[in-house]
Motif scaffolding. Sequence first.
Motif, PDB file in Angstrom:
ATOM      1  N   LEU A 157       0.834  -1.197   0.000  1.00  0.00           N
ATOM      2  CA  LEU A 157       0.000   0.000   0.000  1.00  0.00           C
ATOM      3  C   LEU A 157       0.876   1.257   0.000  1.00  0.00           C
ATOM      4  O   LEU A 157       0.559   2.244  -0.667  1.00  0.00           O
ATOM      5  N   GLY A 158       1.989   1.202   0.705  1.00  0.00           N
ATOM      6  CA  GLY A 158       2.914   2.337   0.716  1.00  0.00           C
ATOM      7  C   GLY A 158       3.473   2.628  -0.670  1.00  0.00           C
ATOM      8  O   GLY A 158       3.551   3.782  -1.093  1.00  0.00           O
ATOM      9  N   ASP A 159       3.851   1.576  -1.415  1.00  0.00           N
ATOM     10  CA  ASP A 159       4.350   1.763  -2.779  1.00  0.00           C
ATOM     11  C   ASP A 159       3.241   2.251  -3.702  1.00  0.00           C
ATOM     12  O   ASP A 159       3.481   3.063  -4.594  1.00  0.00           O
ATOM     13  N   GLN A 160       2.015   1.770  -3.506  1.00  0.00           N
ATOM     14  CA  GLN A 160       0.888   2.273  -4.298  1.00  0.00           C
ATOM     15  C   GLN A 160       0.705   3.770  -4.052  1.00  0.00           C
ATOM     16  O   GLN A 160       0.473   4.538  -4.983  1.00  0.00           O
ATOM     17  N   GLN A 161       0.828   4.174  -2.787  1.00  0.00           N
ATOM     18  CA  GLN A 161       0.681   5.580  -2.428  1.00  0.00           C
ATOM     19  C   GLN A 161       1.792   6.414  -3.073  1.00  0.00           C
ATOM     20  O   GLN A 161       1.545   7.486  -3.606  1.00  0.00           O
ATOM     21  N   LEU A 162       3.025   5.909  -3.039  1.00  0.00           N
ATOM     22  CA  LEU A 162       4.139   6.614  -3.664  1.00  0.00           C
ATOM     23  C   LEU A 162       3.960   6.711  -5.174  1.00  0.00           C
ATOM     24  O   LEU A 162       4.287   7.727  -5.788  1.00  0.00           O
ATOM     25  N   LEU A 163       3.415   5.664  -5.787  1.00  0.00           N
ATOM     26  CA  LEU A 163       3.152   5.693  -7.222  1.00  0.00           C
ATOM     27  C   LEU A 163       2.100   6.751  -7.553  1.00  0.00           C
ATOM     28  O   LEU A 163       2.229   7.496  -8.530  1.00  0.00           O
ATOM     29  N   ALA A 164       1.079   6.856  -6.727  1.00  0.00           N
ATOM     30  CA  ALA A 164       0.065   7.899  -6.918  1.00  0.00           C
ATOM     31  C   ALA A 164       0.689   9.285  -6.724  1.00  0.00           C
ATOM     32  O   ALA A 164       0.340  10.237  -7.443  1.00  0.00           O
ATOM     33  N   LEU A 165       1.626   9.411  -5.797  1.00  0.00           N
ATOM     34  CA  LEU A 165       2.324  10.680  -5.602  1.00  0.00           C
ATOM     35  C   LEU A 165       3.202  11.015  -6.805  1.00  0.00           C
ATOM     36  O   LEU A 165       3.348  12.191  -7.159  1.00  0.00           O
ATOM     37  N   ALA A 166       3.776  10.002  -7.443  1.00  0.00           N
ATOM     38  CA  ALA A 166       4.550  10.233  -8.666  1.00  0.00           C
ATOM     39  C   ALA A 166       3.645  10.847  -9.734  1.00  0.00           C
ATOM     40  O   ALA A 166       4.043  11.773 -10.446  1.00  0.00           O
ATOM     41  N   LYS A 167       2.432  10.339  -9.824  1.00  0.00           N
ATOM     42  CA  LYS A 167       1.462  10.881 -10.786  1.00  0.00           C
ATOM     43  C   LYS A 167       1.180  12.357 -10.485  1.00  0.00           C
ATOM     44  O   LYS A 167       1.114  13.185 -11.392  1.00  0.00           O
ATOM     45  N   VAL A 168       1.041  12.687  -9.206  1.00  0.00           N
ATOM     46  CA  VAL A 168       0.811  14.081  -8.800  1.00  0.00           C
ATOM     47  C   VAL A 168       2.008  14.940  -9.194  1.00  0.00           C
ATOM     48  O   VAL A 168       1.850  16.025  -9.768  1.00  0.00           O
ATOM     49  N   LEU A 169       3.211  14.480  -8.878  1.00  0.00           N
ATOM     50  CA  LEU A 169       4.411  15.256  -9.186  1.00  0.00           C
ATOM     51  C   LEU A 169       4.578  15.486 -10.683  1.00  0.00           C
ATOM     52  O   LEU A 169       5.069  16.536 -11.102  1.00  0.00           O
ATOM     53  N   LEU A 170       4.171  14.522 -11.494  1.00  0.00           N
ATOM     54  CA  LEU A 170       4.274  14.683 -12.942  1.00  0.00           C
ATOM     55  C   LEU A 170       3.183  15.607 -13.495  1.00  0.00           C
ATOM     56  O   LEU A 170       3.410  16.355 -14.433  1.00  0.00           O
ATOM     57  N   ALA A 171       2.009  15.569 -12.886  1.00  0.00           N
ATOM     58  CA  ALA A 171       0.896  16.418 -13.340  1.00  0.00           C
ATOM     59  C   ALA A 171       1.090  17.867 -12.913  1.00  0.00           C
ATOM     60  O   ALA A 171       0.565  18.781 -13.548  1.00  0.00           O
ATOM     61  N   ARG A 172       1.812  18.075 -11.807  1.00  0.00           N
ATOM     62  CA  ARG A 172       2.125  19.404 -11.277  1.00  0.00           C
ATOM     63  C   ARG A 172       0.887  20.289 -11.095  1.00  0.00           C
ATOM     64  O   ARG A 172       0.822  21.403 -11.614  1.00  0.00           O
ATOM     65  N   PRO A 173      -0.104  19.798 -10.335  1.00  0.00           N
ATOM     66  CA  PRO A 173      -1.262  20.652 -10.070  1.00  0.00           C
ATOM     67  C   PRO A 173      -0.860  21.785  -9.132  1.00  0.00           C
ATOM     68  O   PRO A 173       0.188  21.717  -8.476  1.00  0.00           O
ATOM     69  N   ARG A 174      -1.684  22.769  -9.034  1.00  0.00           N
ATOM     70  CA  ARG A 174      -1.384  23.870  -8.107  1.00  0.00           C
ATOM     71  C   ARG A 174      -1.569  23.415  -6.662  1.00  0.00           C
ATOM     72  O   ARG A 174      -0.833  23.803  -5.776  1.00  0.00           O
ATOM     73  N   TYR A 175      -2.603  22.586  -6.436  1.00  0.00           N
ATOM     74  CA  TYR A 175      -2.918  22.068  -5.104  1.00  0.00           C
ATOM     75  C   TYR A 175      -3.110  20.564  -5.169  1.00  0.00           C
ATOM     76  O   TYR A 175      -3.599  20.034  -6.163  1.00  0.00           O
ATOM     77  N   VAL A 176      -2.788  19.896  -4.070  1.00  0.00           N
ATOM     78  CA  VAL A 176      -3.108  18.481  -3.927  1.00  0.00           C
ATOM     79  C   VAL A 176      -3.692  18.282  -2.529  1.00  0.00           C
ATOM     80  O   VAL A 176      -3.169  18.801  -1.544  1.00  0.00           O
ATOM     81  N   PHE A 177      -4.799  17.570  -2.478  1.00  0.00           N
ATOM     82  CA  PHE A 177      -5.442  17.240  -1.208  1.00  0.00           C
ATOM     83  C   PHE A 177      -5.092  15.797  -0.891  1.00  0.00           C
ATOM     84  O   PHE A 177      -5.425  14.882  -1.652  1.00  0.00           O
ATOM     85  N   LEU A 178      -4.392  15.592   0.209  1.00  0.00           N
ATOM     86  CA  LEU A 178      -3.941  14.266   0.614  1.00  0.00           C
ATOM     87  C   LEU A 178      -4.816  13.774   1.758  1.00  0.00           C
ATOM     88  O   LEU A 178      -5.064  14.511   2.712  1.00  0.00           O
TER      89      LEU A 178
END
Length: 140
Positions: free
Chosen positions: A61-82
């Motif tokens: 689950l931790g690696d899944q979460q990190l993979l989802a965070l990679a998606k966020v970092l690549l998309a570069r939104p202005r805000y992210v709600f965690l």
Amino acid sequence: MFLPQRPYLPPGPLRQYLLPPGSSEGISDSQVLNVLRSLGLDGLADGAEGLEKEQDRDMSLGDQQLLALAKVLLARPRYVFLDRIEATLGREALRNTLSLLRQSSITCINNGEEGDTRDLYGAFLDCREDGSWTWKDDRT
């Protein structure tokens, strides 16, 4: 963007998950691999050809979460709600993640539990069951 406590990983290659159709313009394979490396996930893709392989559904689950965070970092939104990601990441991975978000100028709003991670944030809003709240800004 919104990142739930338990991310959803659809079937398909890693590249398709990280860079959905139409969102990959201007993002090179080396950028994707660097983001994976910065999150400690460089073992998921052995070079650019590894981005085409099917994702492993048995990852932690931790690696899944990190993979989802990679998606966020690549998309570069202005805000992210965690949503309570510290429960799956642990303190050091959370510290690294928040640092990467800050470096990418992504404002992070984390719905988290009260605990020992408050010092990782510049400010926090403590909402209590009775409706009262406290705002603390450590940047001032």
